[in-house]
Scaffold this motif. Structure first.
Motif, mmCIF file in Angstrom:
data_model
loop_
_atom_site.group_PDB
_atom_site.id
_atom_site.type_symbol
_atom_site.label_atom_id
_atom_site.label_comp_id
_atom_site.label_asym_id
_atom_site.label_seq_id
_atom_site.Cartn_x
_atom_site.Cartn_y
_atom_site.Cartn_z
ATOM 1 N N LEU A 64 0.840 -1.185 0.000
ATOM 2 C CA LEU A 64 0.000 0.000 0.000
ATOM 3 C C LEU A 64 0.881 1.242 0.000
ATOM 4 N N GLY A 65 0.367 2.309 -0.592
ATOM 5 C CA GLY A 65 1.145 3.535 -0.666
ATOM 6 C C GLY A 65 0.934 4.442 0.533
ATOM 7 N N ASP A 66 1.920 5.260 0.794
ATOM 8 C CA ASP A 66 1.852 6.253 1.877
ATOM 9 C C ASP A 66 1.984 7.641 1.261
ATOM 10 N N SER A 67 1.056 7.946 0.346
ATOM 11 C CA SER A 67 1.172 9.169 -0.440
ATOM 12 C C SER A 67 1.105 10.422 0.419
ATOM 13 N N ALA A 68 0.356 10.384 1.511
ATOM 14 C CA ALA A 68 0.267 11.544 2.395
ATOM 15 C C ALA A 68 1.396 11.583 3.416
ATOM 16 N N GLY A 69 2.171 10.511 3.503
ATOM 17 C CA GLY A 69 3.279 10.458 4.455
ATOM 18 C C GLY A 69 2.860 10.292 5.899
ATOM 19 N N LEU A 70 1.557 10.031 6.143
ATOM 20 C CA LEU A 70 1.062 9.987 7.519
ATOM 21 C C LEU A 70 1.287 8.641 8.190
ATOM 22 N N VAL A 71 1.302 7.554 7.412
ATOM 23 C CA VAL A 71 1.557 6.250 8.033
ATOM 24 C C VAL A 71 2.961 6.222 8.614
ATOM 25 N N GLY A 72 3.910 6.595 7.794
ATOM 26 C CA GLY A 72 5.293 6.615 8.267
ATOM 27 C C GLY A 72 5.489 7.538 9.444
ATOM 28 N N ALA A 73 4.844 8.713 9.405
ATOM 29 C CA ALA A 73 5.004 9.675 10.490
ATOM 30 C C ALA A 73 4.371 9.168 11.775
ATOM 31 N N ARG A 74 3.184 8.595 11.671
ATOM 32 C CA ARG A 74 2.475 8.162 12.886
ATOM 33 C C ARG A 74 3.079 6.904 13.503
ATOM 34 N N TYR A 75 3.848 6.168 12.720
ATOM 35 C CA TYR A 75 4.476 4.946 13.226
ATOM 36 C C TYR A 75 5.988 5.081 13.363
ATOM 37 N N ASP A 76 6.495 6.316 13.211
ATOM 38 C CA ASP A 76 7.942 6.540 13.306
ATOM 39 C C ASP A 76 8.692 5.494 12.484
ATOM 40 N N ALA A 77 8.260 5.334 11.233
ATOM 41 C CA ALA A 77 8.747 4.223 10.409
ATOM 42 C C ALA A 77 9.975 4.613 9.599
ATOM 43 N N GLU A 78 10.870 3.652 9.509
ATOM 44 C CA GLU A 78 12.013 3.689 8.600
ATOM 45 C C GLU A 78 11.910 2.452 7.717
ATOM 46 N N PRO A 79 12.640 2.400 6.600
ATOM 47 C CA PRO A 79 12.631 1.163 5.806
ATOM 48 C C PRO A 79 13.024 -0.038 6.668
ATOM 49 N N GLY A 80 12.174 -1.045 6.690
ATOM 50 C CA GLY A 80 12.432 -2.227 7.504
ATOM 51 C C GLY A 80 11.660 -2.271 8.803
ATOM 52 N N THR A 81 11.073 -1.139 9.237
ATOM 53 C CA THR A 81 10.276 -1.108 10.471
ATOM 54 C C THR A 81 9.074 -2.049 10.351
ATOM 55 N N ALA A 82 8.735 -2.698 11.459
ATOM 56 C CA ALA A 82 7.562 -3.580 11.474
ATOM 57 C C ALA A 82 6.908 -3.544 12.848
ATOM 58 N N TYR A 83 5.576 -3.609 12.845
ATOM 59 C CA TYR A 83 4.775 -3.685 14.065
ATOM 60 C C TYR A 83 3.993 -4.991 14.041
ATOM 61 N N LEU A 84 4.044 -5.728 15.129
ATOM 62 C CA LEU A 84 3.205 -6.906 15.290
ATOM 63 C C LEU A 84 1.931 -6.477 16.002
ATOM 64 N N LEU A 85 0.792 -6.556 15.293
ATOM 65 C CA LEU A 85 -0.491 -6.123 15.828
ATOM 66 C C LEU A 85 -1.310 -7.307 16.331
ATOM 67 N N ARG A 86 -1.920 -7.150 17.481
ATOM 68 C CA ARG A 86 -2.792 -8.167 18.035
ATOM 69 C C ARG A 86 -4.121 -8.195 17.284
ATOM 70 N N PRO A 87 -4.935 -9.214 17.470
ATOM 71 C CA PRO A 87 -6.243 -9.268 16.795
ATOM 72 C C PRO A 87 -7.202 -8.154 17.198
ATOM 73 N N ASP A 88 -6.960 -7.468 18.317
ATOM 74 C CA ASP A 88 -7.797 -6.335 18.700
ATOM 75 C C ASP A 88 -7.200 -5.009 18.255
#
Length: 538
Positions: A488-512
């Motif tokens: 998916l694209g991050d055209s607004a740049g908000l996903v990366g900003a809100r998740y403090d993301a760099e190339p390679g960053t990953a979050y493990l999300l629970r089912p909730d």
């Protein structure tokens, strides 16, 4: 138009009632109480493949508006249950609130000042509408057996099940259940059956609720007054609801006679002074005192407690119904995993750990709000007077005003979370809920991260910011990929900003939708360890 609260559901005899004495039908899960919490929990479990029996001692949706403010987090949960859009379409969307002292505005606030979220900060929607939409969704799911006019009258706990006696118009019958979830409200009969008490604080102040129908030009905002000219020495609250209904809360003296204060002929002059006219009709009038209390434990053998059955807060801050819905989303995936025997029963203990801590936080905030709004000691009254005076002149004084700090998602200090070992400048930490953000679909269409989470199956999911080859994922873990040829694209740049993301960053999300762990550069071994911890295997 017939209001949902006036719709009566027919009692139907169930084959379970035809069994001989001692031959109780067995079910994996029985939920007691078909309010917003019980209905939402049943839907979540059913969507995960679990069969649910849902019992309610009434034969209709609850009368009166009762809860009206539902949070962004609740709406995102309801999106996963297939009812979120219907709630928003009917509800009144708002994010701005205003605080007044006397006739003067002290300040205003915006609960969702930033863009790029699918859902608003809050909607106002009468509880009977929410319940009606949830019942409609229940009726679409064959896995849910909703039984009206089925009242639990006794409970016996055994080693591997609970035995319920259920009273109906045709007489009593018995049910066996692997697990029972009590969502039967503030006066929970199941809480009494397990011998559990509430601990906390009772408040003596009384508040009058009047839902009135009128045409008004007030903006769609939350207005709160300290010492208004139309209700001297007390507080008042105004909210808009759908269908030209307005909720008005007026603080009364602790010694006020409830029977007298509720009479329409006594309420009308109060509302007329507030509005400056009498062009309104009453929809509902109620009087309440409140308490900030909870059970010591939310788990009692095979019986789990959720919503008002487990904890109660004052209505200021919209923490009651919203915290109950957080109970439901927290419990559903854990109970599902235990029933499918892919997690140990000990995982359910984390429900108590996480949600009792959340209840403590809600009680703490709710108590502070109530103490500020209705001070009972001279010291509290002097403090409030000083703060209200400072708020006219200073920003820090405005921040000290407490007219009901509104519900926000809990952050869990949880044994299921894997602690950070790397440097993070922002983003949701382990134990926090996932923030939403706009993303571009593979066809270029705009969608949202919360929608991508639903499409991933609301299971354990890896939110991955691409850096070449994808990381190897444990079995059964979904993926949301940001960037790369197939992401998916991050055209607004908000996903990366809100998740403090760099190339390679990953979050493990629970089912909730809560963060179990996050990594700058995850390995399969690190993911396996974090997943084991989050599923109760550590």
């Amino acid at each position: 138009m017939t209001q949902p609260s006036n719709i009566q559901f027919g009692y139907r005899r169930h084959p379970d009632q035809a069994r001989a004495d001692g031959d109780a039908a067995h079910h994996a899960v029985v939920i007691v109480g078909a309010g917003p919490v019980g209905l939402s929990l049943a839907i979540d479990l059913a969507q995960r493949g679990q069969a649910v029996v849902l019992l309610d001692d009434a034969d209709r949706i609850g009368e009166g508006s009762r809860a009206i403010c539902f949070s962004k987090r609740s709406l995102e949960f309801w999106d996963r249950l297939g009812v979120g859009q219907r709630m928003v379409d009917k509800g009144v969307v708002w994010s701005v609130g205003r605080i007044f002292h006397g006739a003067s505005q002290l300040y205003q606030f915006n609960l969702l000042p930033e863009q790029g979220h699918k859902r608003p900060a809050f909607i106002n929607l009468q509880q009977f509408h929410a319940e009606a939409y949830l019942v409609d969704r229940v009726q679409e799911l064959a896995a849910i057996d909703l039984r009206w006019r089925n009242k639990v009258t006794s409970l016996e706990q055994r080693n591997d099940h609970a035995l319920l006696t259920v009273e109906t118009p045709d007489g009593p019958y018995r049910l066996r259940a692997n697990y029972v979830v009590a969502c039967d409200g503030a006066r929970s009969s199941l809480r009494q059956m397990v011998g559990a008490e509430f601990a906390g604080k009772m408040f003596e102040d009384q508040f009058l609720i009047a839902d009135v129908r009128m045409t008004a030009e007030f903006p769609t905002e939350r207005w709160f007054w300290f010492d208004p000219p139309f209700h001297a020495g007390r507080s008042a609250l105004l909210h808009k609801q759908p269908d030209d209904i307005w909720r008005i809360d007026l603080q009364l003296h602790p010694d006020a006679d409830p029977a007298v204060e509720k009479r329409p002929e006594n309420v009308r002059p109060r509302i007329a002074r507030m509005l400056g006219h009498e062009k309104f009709e009453f929809e509902w009038i109620s009087l309440y005192k409140f308490q900030c209390r909870r059970m010591q434990r939310f788990l009692h053998g095979r019986v789990m407690f959720a919503g008002d059955a487990a904890h109660q807060v004052s209505p200021f801050g919209a923490r009651g119904a919203n915290s109950g819905l957080e109970d439901a989303e927290n419990l559903a995936w854990k109970l599902d995993r235990v029933l499918r025997k892919v997690s140990p029963e000990a995982l359910l203990e984390s429900y108590h750990t996480e949600r009792s801590a959340a209840a403590d936080e809600n009680i703490r905030e709710s108590t502070r709000s109530t103490d500020f709004m209705a001070p009972v000691s001279r010291q509290e009254a002097r403090l409030r007077k000083a703060v209200l005076s400072l708020a006219r002149e200073t920003e820090f004084g405005k921040r000290m005003i407490n007219g009901g700090r509104l519900s926000v998602p809990s952050i869990y200090d949880s044994p299921l979370s894997t602690a950070d070992t790397e440097v993070w400048r922002g983003g949701p930490r382990p134990g926090a809920s996932m923030p939403d953000a706009p993303v571009a679909g593979r066809g270029g269409e705009t969608t949202f991260l919360t929608e991508a989470f639903i499409k991933a199956g609301t299971r354990f999911t890896l939110l991955e910011f691409c850096n070449g080859a994808a990381v190897e994922r444990p079995d059964g873990v979904g993926v949301i990929r940001i960037g790369g040829n197939d992401g998916l694209g991050d055209s607004a740049g908000l996903v990366g900003a809100r998740y403090d993301a760099e190339p390679g960053t990953a979050y493990l999300l629970r089912p909730d939708g809560y963060v179990a762990a996050r990594f700058r550069h995850p390995t399969r071994t690190a993911l396996d360890v974090a997943l084991a911890r989050a599923t109760g295997h550590n």
